[in-house]
Design a protein around this motif. Structure first.
Motif, PDB file in Angstrom:
ATOM      1  N   ILE A 116     -22.344 -50.327   3.472  1.00 10.73           N
ATOM      2  CA  ILE A 116     -22.781 -51.188   2.368  1.00 10.73           C
ATOM      3  C   ILE A 116     -22.445 -50.412   1.099  1.00 10.73           C
ATOM      4  N   SER A 117     -21.695 -51.031   0.228  1.00 11.75           N
ATOM      5  CA  SER A 117     -21.380 -50.343  -1.021  1.00 11.75           C
ATOM      6  C   SER A 117     -22.553 -50.482  -1.986  1.00 11.75           C
ATOM      7  N   VAL A 118     -22.762 -49.457  -2.799  1.00 14.26           N
ATOM      8  CA  VAL A 118     -23.856 -49.520  -3.768  1.00 14.26           C
ATOM      9  C   VAL A 118     -23.719 -50.767  -4.655  1.00 14.26           C
ATOM     10  N   VAL A 119     -22.470 -51.164  -4.901  1.00 18.83           N
ATOM     11  CA  VAL A 119     -22.262 -52.320  -5.783  1.00 18.83           C
ATOM     12  C   VAL A 119     -22.895 -53.586  -5.190  1.00 18.83           C
ATOM     13  N   LEU A 144     -32.956 -53.166   0.988  1.00 18.62           N
ATOM     14  CA  LEU A 144     -32.537 -53.064   2.394  1.00 18.62           C
ATOM     15  C   LEU A 144     -33.291 -54.039   3.292  1.00 18.62           C
ATOM     16  N   TYR A 153     -27.028 -51.807   7.821  1.00 14.73           N
ATOM     17  CA  TYR A 153     -27.490 -50.418   7.716  1.00 14.73           C
ATOM     18  C   TYR A 153     -27.829 -49.878   9.104  1.00 14.73           C
ATOM     19  N   PRO A 174     -14.834 -55.332  -6.108  1.00 12.21           N
ATOM     20  CA  PRO A 174     -14.634 -53.888  -6.148  1.00 12.21           C
ATOM     21  C   PRO A 174     -14.931 -53.203  -4.826  1.00 12.21           C
ATOM     22  N   THR A 175     -15.513 -53.914  -3.888  1.00 15.99           N
ATOM     23  CA  THR A 175     -15.734 -53.264  -2.606  1.00 15.99           C
ATOM     24  C   THR A 175     -14.417 -53.060  -1.886  1.00 15.99           C
ATOM     25  N   PHE A 205     -25.715 -53.764  -3.951  1.00 22.08           N
ATOM     26  CA  PHE A 205     -27.106 -53.780  -4.431  1.00 22.08           C
ATOM     27  C   PHE A 205     -27.158 -54.300  -5.869  1.00 22.08           C
ATOM     28  N   ILE A 206     -26.047 -54.243  -6.546  1.00 20.87           N
ATOM     29  CA  ILE A 206     -26.036 -54.631  -7.961  1.00 20.87           C
ATOM     30  C   ILE A 206     -25.921 -56.156  -8.099  1.00 20.87           C
ATOM     31  N   THR A 237     -20.169 -48.339  -9.307  1.00 21.93           N
ATOM     32  CA  THR A 237     -21.082 -48.409  -8.161  1.00 21.93           C
ATOM     33  C   THR A 237     -20.383 -48.862  -6.882  1.00 21.93           C
ATOM     34  N   SER A 238     -19.135 -49.327  -7.032  1.00 22.32           N
ATOM     35  CA  SER A 238     -18.417 -49.761  -5.832  1.00 22.32           C
ATOM     36  C   SER A 238     -17.759 -48.592  -5.117  1.00 22.32           C
ATOM     37  N   PHE A 294     -19.093 -45.883  -3.780  1.00 19.41           N
ATOM     38  CA  PHE A 294     -19.892 -45.051  -2.884  1.00 19.41           C
ATOM     39  C   PHE A 294     -20.794 -45.951  -2.060  1.00 19.41           C
ATOM     40  N   SER A 295     -21.125 -45.482  -0.852  1.00 15.17           N
ATOM     41  CA  SER A 295     -21.913 -46.352   0.015  1.00 15.17           C
ATOM     42  C   SER A 295     -23.390 -45.973   0.003  1.00 15.17           C
ATOM     43  N   VAL A 296     -24.198 -46.982   0.294  1.00 14.09           N
ATOM     44  CA  VAL A 296     -25.644 -46.818   0.369  1.00 14.09           C
ATOM     45  C   VAL A 296     -26.029 -45.769   1.411  1.00 14.09           C
TER      46      VAL A 296
END
Lengths: 402, 402
Positions: free
Chosen positions: A167-170, A152, A161, A87-88, A172-173, B143-144, B146-148
């Motif tokens: 970095i996509s939030v995904v 991070l 970073y 999904p990124t 982190f998932i 979550t994909s 949006f970025s961190v």
């Protein structure tokens, strides 16, 4: 610690980069020796790439070692994210997999890994089972178990970073999902590549966060060097040995590695015990054994594993015939080309034919032999390996295709 | 722009802190005037706290204004996260809500907000409906989007990250869920408090990410100052007027605010038009109207809204009787106490009784009046407001309970 456990631990640790929770593993092995009670060892695999090369089998070999000393293997296919796709959106190639493709890939894995692992103590698992069950609420709860700052701290995140790379939030998932897999499987040990340490540790974090009464031990394995002995084995670098390659190709490729790399392959790929390997090294040192002989033993072992004893033996004979028989002069020229090169072009470059059209005619006429067999395909292209090319009776060329 | 739209836009913008996408709103209002087609206006509310005070009604008043000019209100109760509880575990009080509690709280909201909003153009929505439907895969996909790095740009996250204060990964999920609500509801406009700007903008981001053909406009409203005119209205600061408070308490509290705060309340809470308010201001300026008179008008309007015209009128009469009738001397002492103070202790501190036991006896004997009514409860404790306390015939005290 009992001597038997000590020896098992030496085999378990053999070739590993890092091991966290060694004592826990020793206690599990001891218990197995005493009660035959098995412990859970997990390793995760990507369902998009079921074609394994020997580099991938380093992990699987280690799983086999664990099986020997009490491990019950959870061969985890990470189909949950594969079913979502990437999904990124960075990689165009990572399209969502259909359920059918996942199944097909799993079957392929199965065929390949059961050449190394004992099916009796191996379970192929799919993480979509428990991850889908979590549902929206479960996934959100999972994300509450870890902090942004600690996420991070992962090397690649930290670098990206700092360098303002997205970095996509995904992202982190994913480590959290992998960590949750260890909760769902109630793992005792997780194995992974050297670059997986952060994610493996996440299993420990999540087991704690979800109130499990244990924390998995983790072991990282190195990336195997490819045939060149320098770069990691990979398809794109063309320095690999695929587990589905033909027996003769496989045998010849192993025979092409350096003596140094040979010992590395013994450590990471052979099922010979450390004690037996020590004896071989001693044999070389004292001059009793020639390194080439030892390489043959390795090539036979590995070829037999993915084919059969007979086919391995046959591969050895073909190899010996080509490279050692009297019919071929000892001092022939050697040239190197890249994989994919066209035979006619090589005949010209080697000055064996004046033109590619002449080369074509000679092939059609049956004047060209490859590894002592007549070749009639004028469009033949080389894949990686070593070859003897012969034109007529007297013109020989040793070919190294990279 | 038609004059009628211009005037509507002035009322819509009245009191707001920030408005992004003003032209889009104007076009929606114009279309409504022409075709009666309504647009979607969303505001989210916390299902754990259904007891509203006037501070909360600033948003609801604005929704009423939108209704007048074509808004179809989606009154969104964020039950999804409430049903999970507060997984960050910071707050002990945020336990997961049962479905039943959520329903009960929703009913309470309904009772309260339909005193302001027209039920015909108001829909009470629960985001668990579509967020649960997303499932594990849907949440991961969300979550994909949006970025961190952009998430860490949110003021409070940035500060906490810099100061090494923990941020849970789940806190990155909440804004995404709120943004997805705007996708699911197909919102045209979202309203929120001044501290919600980042999350409101997330609605725009998610509408784009999910391929909607519009982006919601966003409007932020200020936090209403409490009775003290300084701090924001809040229960914990005890400077609030609850919408369920009794008519007399409500009326008296409004009468206690400063003249400056009165105009602020007119702007944010009154349904009088800007033009009418301008006229009142002009009246004061020219000396035709006394500010106290104008405060009465405001107190009557707001009390009537949450009770009735009759009860508001009655509250005014009681208030006038207590504070303006001749029976009470003009120059009596005034003391301040905190809410919850015991009547006997106040009688002693004000030197009206020599001891709390004497005070108890006087209350039992019917010698103590509160707001001109005899008080027989010797354990009476004060809640916030203004009171006249009387002992015997001649001893008066004006009480301000904070």
């Amino acid at each position: 610690m009992a001597l038997r456990v000590q020896e098992a631990m030496l085999e378990i640790k053999r070739g590993s980069v890092e091991l966290i929770g060694e004592e826990y593993i020793a206690s599990l092995v001891q218990k197995f020796f005493e009660t035959q009670e098995r412990f859970v060892v997990k390793a995760g695999f990507d369902p998009t790439a079921p074609d394994l090369h020997l580099g991938h089998t380093v992990l699987i070999q280690k799983l086999a070692t664990f099986q020997k000393f009490g491990g019950k293997i959870k061969f985890l296919i990470g189909d949950f994210t594969a079913r979502i796709g990437d999904p990124t959106g960075k990689s165009e190639t990572r399209k969502p997999l259909e359920a059918q493709e996942v199944e097909q890939n799993a079957r392929t894995y199965q065929e390949q890994v059961f050449k190394i692992l004992d099916p009796k103590y191996t379970e192929i698992c799919f993480n979509s089972k428990w991850l889908n069950e979590l549902g929206s609420a479960g996934i959100v709860q999972l994300t509450s178990k870890f902090s942004v700052a600690r996420m991070l701290e992962r090397d690649d995140f930290e670098k990206r970073y700092k360098n303002n790379m997205p970095i996509s939030v995904v992202e982190f998932i994913y480590p959290l999902l992998q960590g949750y897999d260890s909760v769902a499987l109630n793992c005792d040990i997780e194995l992974g590549g050297n670059d997986q340490k952060f994610n493996l540790l996440m299993g420990r974090n999540m087991q704690r966060a979800y109130g499990l009464k244990k924390e998995q031990s983790i072991m990282t394995m190195p990336l195997l060097e490819g045939l060149d002995g320098v770069n990691k084995m990979s398809k794109s670098l063309k320095n690999y040995i695929g587990v589905t390659e033909e027996s003769q190709v496989m045998y010849a490729k192993i025979m092409s590695i350096s003596d140094v790399l040979m010992w590395r392959y013994y450590e990471l790929l052979s099922q010979k015990s450390l004690r037996d390997i020590e004896a071989l090294k001693e044999g070389v040192k004292t001059g009793v054994l020639h390194p080439k002989k030892i390489k043959e033993v390795l090539a036979l072992e590995i070829t037999a594993r993915y084919h059969s004893d007979n086919l391995a033996q046959e591969a050895k004979e073909v190899f010996d015939k080509i490279f050692t028989k009297k019919s071929i002069p000892d001092d022939i020229r050697e040239l190197s080309f890249d994989s994919g090169e066209w035979i006619c072009k090589i005949l010209v470059e080697a000055k064996m034919s004046p033109s590619t059209s002449q080369a074509r005619r000679e092939i059609k006429a049956g004047a060209v032999k490859l590894n002592q067999e007549k070749l009639f395909d004028e469009n033949f292209k080389f894949s990686q390996g070593e070859y003897i090319l012969q034109l007529g009776k007297r013109h020989f060329l040793r070919l190294k295709i990279n």
